[in-house]
Design a protein around this motif. Structure first.
Motif, PDB file in Angstrom:
ATOM      1  N   SER A   1       0.832  -1.207   0.000  1.00 54.39           N
ATOM      2  CA  SER A   1       0.000   0.000   0.000  1.00 54.39           C
ATOM      3  C   SER A   1       0.864   1.254   0.000  1.00 54.39           C
ATOM      4  N   LYS A   2       0.318   2.331  -0.521  1.00 54.98           N
ATOM      5  CA  LYS A   2       1.045   3.601  -0.596  1.00 54.98           C
ATOM      6  C   LYS A   2       1.551   4.080   0.757  1.00 54.98           C
TER       7      LYS A   2
ATOM      8  N   TRP B   1       5.214   3.712   1.417  1.00 55.39           N
ATOM      9  CA  TRP B   1       6.294   4.344   0.648  1.00 55.39           C
ATOM     10  C   TRP B   1       6.108   5.835   0.354  1.00 55.39           C
ATOM     11  N   THR B   2       4.940   6.407   0.713  1.00 57.62           N
ATOM     12  CA  THR B   2       4.793   7.854   0.528  1.00 57.62           C
ATOM     13  C   THR B   2       3.723   8.366   1.480  1.00 57.62           C
ATOM     14  N   VAL B   3       3.460   9.671   1.438  1.00 61.10           N
ATOM     15  CA  VAL B   3       2.361  10.249   2.214  1.00 61.10           C
ATOM     16  C   VAL B   3       1.402  10.892   1.220  1.00 61.10           C
ATOM     17  N   GLY B   4       0.186  11.116   1.646  1.00 55.46           N
ATOM     18  CA  GLY B   4      -0.810  11.728   0.760  1.00 55.46           C
ATOM     19  C   GLY B   4      -1.813  10.710   0.269  1.00 55.46           C
ATOM     20  N   GLY B   5      -2.671  11.148  -0.633  1.00 49.53           N
ATOM     21  CA  GLY B   5      -3.772  10.317  -1.103  1.00 49.53           C
ATOM     22  C   GLY B   5      -3.361   9.327  -2.175  1.00 49.53           C
ATOM     23  N   MET B   6      -4.312   8.492  -2.576  1.00 47.01           N
ATOM     24  CA  MET B   6      -4.047   7.446  -3.560  1.00 47.01           C
ATOM     25  C   MET B   6      -3.597   8.040  -4.889  1.00 47.01           C
ATOM     26  N   ASN B   7      -4.340   9.035  -5.369  1.00 44.02           N
ATOM     27  CA  ASN B   7      -4.006   9.606  -6.676  1.00 44.02           C
ATOM     28  C   ASN B   7      -2.643  10.299  -6.664  1.00 44.02           C
ATOM     29  N   GLN B   8      -2.338  10.932  -5.544  1.00 42.91           N
ATOM     30  CA  GLN B   8      -1.032  11.588  -5.447  1.00 42.91           C
ATOM     31  C   GLN B   8       0.078  10.540  -5.500  1.00 42.91           C
TER      32      GLN B   8
ATOM     33  N   ARG C   1      -0.047   7.603  -6.868  1.00 41.11           N
ATOM     34  CA  ARG C   1      -0.007   7.058  -8.229  1.00 41.11           C
ATOM     35  C   ARG C   1       0.750   8.015  -9.162  1.00 41.11           C
TER      36      ARG C   1
ATOM     37  N   GLN D   1       2.954  10.303  -8.327  1.00 44.72           N
ATOM     38  CA  GLN D   1       4.381  10.362  -7.974  1.00 44.72           C
ATOM     39  C   GLN D   1       5.131   9.152  -8.534  1.00 44.72           C
TER      40      GLN D   1
END
Lengths: 180, 365
Positions: free
Chosen positions: A75-76, A79-86, A88, A90
């Motif tokens: 899951s995102k 490996w990152t912060v923020g929403g799903m679309n963000q 994707r 990135q």
């Protein structure tokens, strides 16, 4: 400020606002699809929900794999912060930069991969169980038949390409061995 | 409001249409409610878990993924966490002052520009969200409008502190004629200068929808109305959630079982509502009805695709669409009885319009 305008002044403001906000419609709707007209905020030209989606669709995403264990989607939040679309967006941009540079610009992509591997390695409890037996994090490009994926039991990708992978180093000795 | 004096020329149909669409005489109450709703929404959002996520996305993302857009293009590199935090806290303070309507003429533009900056900054990390455009446009328009002439500390201070009204309230703000608290809570005298900013906000929301609607027609013509594209978009969105976030929303999986004709119906409704968006400005009741439909539309998007247009889902985006002027609030003025009645002006002094009086003709022009 608006309170100082006469009706004529107000009409000018209304007209200018309409042109600025609605320029993609006023101008030509093909602008909405133009690559030379990049999206922005808050004056957006993004063609929201407008394009048709092919039945077989590909996407970059991240999985954890190992010998003799089923792969686990990462899951995102690993490996990152923020929403799903963000997330994707990135990941897509990082892969594009990686490819265009002949794999030289891999800092961002490797950053995602290593961050995910590090966090998986440090998991405990039920989350650790979920990733049991996995040894590598892979950034992959998978193609699926969308309807079959959701409406039948066929969950296998039609094709899969590994873009980048990095090891999950769980023990101190593994981590020490990996340090340069 | 469109009565013509004998001997004057009858206004053209276009003039009458523009009057109806853009210059209704509304009380300051409508703008005040829009200000309070927007400000309160911002305060609630940024002091909740969503606000924490907003800050994390802006301060903890990899610096390499920073792609400045819009006004943030002025920056070459991301802000440091400390600088971002300072700007963020100034915005929160401005949001509080904006909501209570203190120093609106000076604070509101700062608040609106900070909203513009922060949301643009949030969208400068590799993906542009299209869910808060309406919020930012609304903040910018309300900042320039006389939105604190009632239900505000400015209105209270204007009646309380001599000279305050000369500097800090709008030029259309009526002179206080009641005790400060009653003046601050009055409905106010209708004027076109309170009406057209409301209509402009509605118009901008409608234009935003029409941009989305014409994008669909531009891409596929009326074929978009068949519903297959909509179904494909829902499928793809579910797939993105599944692969990137770990799981597709359960409601989406239910929706994907629906027969095709439902998607056709939804697609036709979407195209009509989006492309005709700006036209709803012609009548306040039509706009109110439209707001109801679009409120349902956003809940539909949430349930079918899991995409939260949070500003719309709570109805905050539609505050301007509601005909507050027709809702019979019991204001303190109306309920306080003869004790608080306005004294008639002394002979020879300027007549003061009583609060809550019916629509008055425009004072200027």
């Amino acid at each position: 400020m608006f309170d100082q305008f006469s009706r004529r002044g107000a009409l000018v403001v209304i007209f200018l606002t309409a042109v600025i906000v609605g320029h993609p419609v006023v101008w030509a709707s093909h602008l909405l699809q133009s690559d030379t007209n990049p999206d922005s905020f808050p004056l957006s030209t993004y063609p929201m929900f407008s394009s048709s989606v092919p039945e077989v669709y590909g996407l970059h995403h991240i999985v954890a794999v190992g010998r003799d264990v089923p792969e686990v989607r990462v899951s995102k939040r690993y490996w990152t912060v923020g929403g799903m679309n963000q997330a994707r967006g990135q990941l897509d941009k990082a892969v594009t930069a990686y490819r265009r540079s002949g794999r030289r610009q891999d800092e961002v992509l490797r950053g995602f991969c290593e961050k995910a591997a590090r966090r998986i390695a440090r998991l405990d409890g039920a989350a650790r169980e979920e990733f049991a037996g996995t040894t590598k994090v892979q950034i992959v490009y998978s193609k699926y038949h969308l309807k079959k994926y959701f409406l039948s039991k066929d969950k296998d990708p039609i094709s899969r390409r590994v873009v980048l992978s990095c090891p999950i180093l769980r023990s101190p000795s593994e981590r020490a061995g990996a340090e340069p | 409001m469109n009565q013509t004096a004998p001997g004057t020329r009858k206004p053209s149909w276009l003039s009458r249409l523009m009057d109806r669409a853009f210059f209704p005489h509304l009380p300051p109450l409508n703008l005040a409610i829009c200000r309070i709703v927007l400000g309160a929404w911002v305060l609630c959002y940024f002091t909740s878990a969503d606000g924490d996520q907003f800050v994390q996305a802006c301060t903890r993302s990899l610096p390499e993924v920073f792609r400045p857009i819009g006004v943030v293009k002025l920056l070459d590199t991301p802000l440091t966490s400390a600088t971002f935090s300072q700007i963020y806290h100034v915005m929160l303070a401005c949001a509080l002052l904006f909501t209570v309507g203190l120093g609106h003429r000076f604070i509101a533009p700062i608040f609106a520009l900070l909203q513009l900056f922060l949301w643009t900054y949030r969208n400068s990390w590799g993906f542009i969200y299209h869910t808060e455009n309406t919020l930012v446009f609304g903040a910018l328009l309300l900042a320039l409008a006389p939105a604190a002439d009632t239900w505000s500390l400015d209105a209270w201070l204007a009646a309380r502190v001599p000279g305050y009204g000369n500097v800090l309230v709008s030029t259309v703000h009526e002179k206080p004629s009641t005790p400060p608290l009653l003046h601050a809570l009055r409905r106010g005298t209708p004027d076109f200068r309170y009406g057209w900013p409301i209509q402009l906000i509605i118009f901008v929301v409608g234009i935003n929808y029409s941009v989305a609607g014409f994008a669909k027609i531009g891409e596929q013509g009326l074929a978009w109305a068949s519903g297959s594209t909509l179904e494909g978009q829902i499928l793809r969105n579910a797939y993105w959630y599944e692969m990137i976030a770990g799981q597709a929303p359960s409601s989406t999986l239910t929706v994907l079982q629906w027969p095709g004709w439902i998607f056709t119906g939804l697609a036709v409704m979407t195209l009509i509502c989006e492309t005709l968006g700006p036209l709803v400005v012609i009548d306040r009741r039509v706009s109110f009805f439209y707001a109801f439909i679009m409120f349902g539309f956003h809940w539909g998007v949430m349930l079918t695709m899991g995409i939260p247009f949070i500003y719309h889902l709570y109805g905050a985006a539609f505050a301007a669409f509601i005909p507050w002027e027709e809702i019979p609030f019991r204001t303190p003025q109306a309920s306080s009885g003869p004790k608080d009645a306005v004294e008639p002006p002394a002979p020879g002094t300027e007549a003061v319009t009583a609060p809550d009086s019916p629509a008055q003709p425009a004072a200027t022009e």
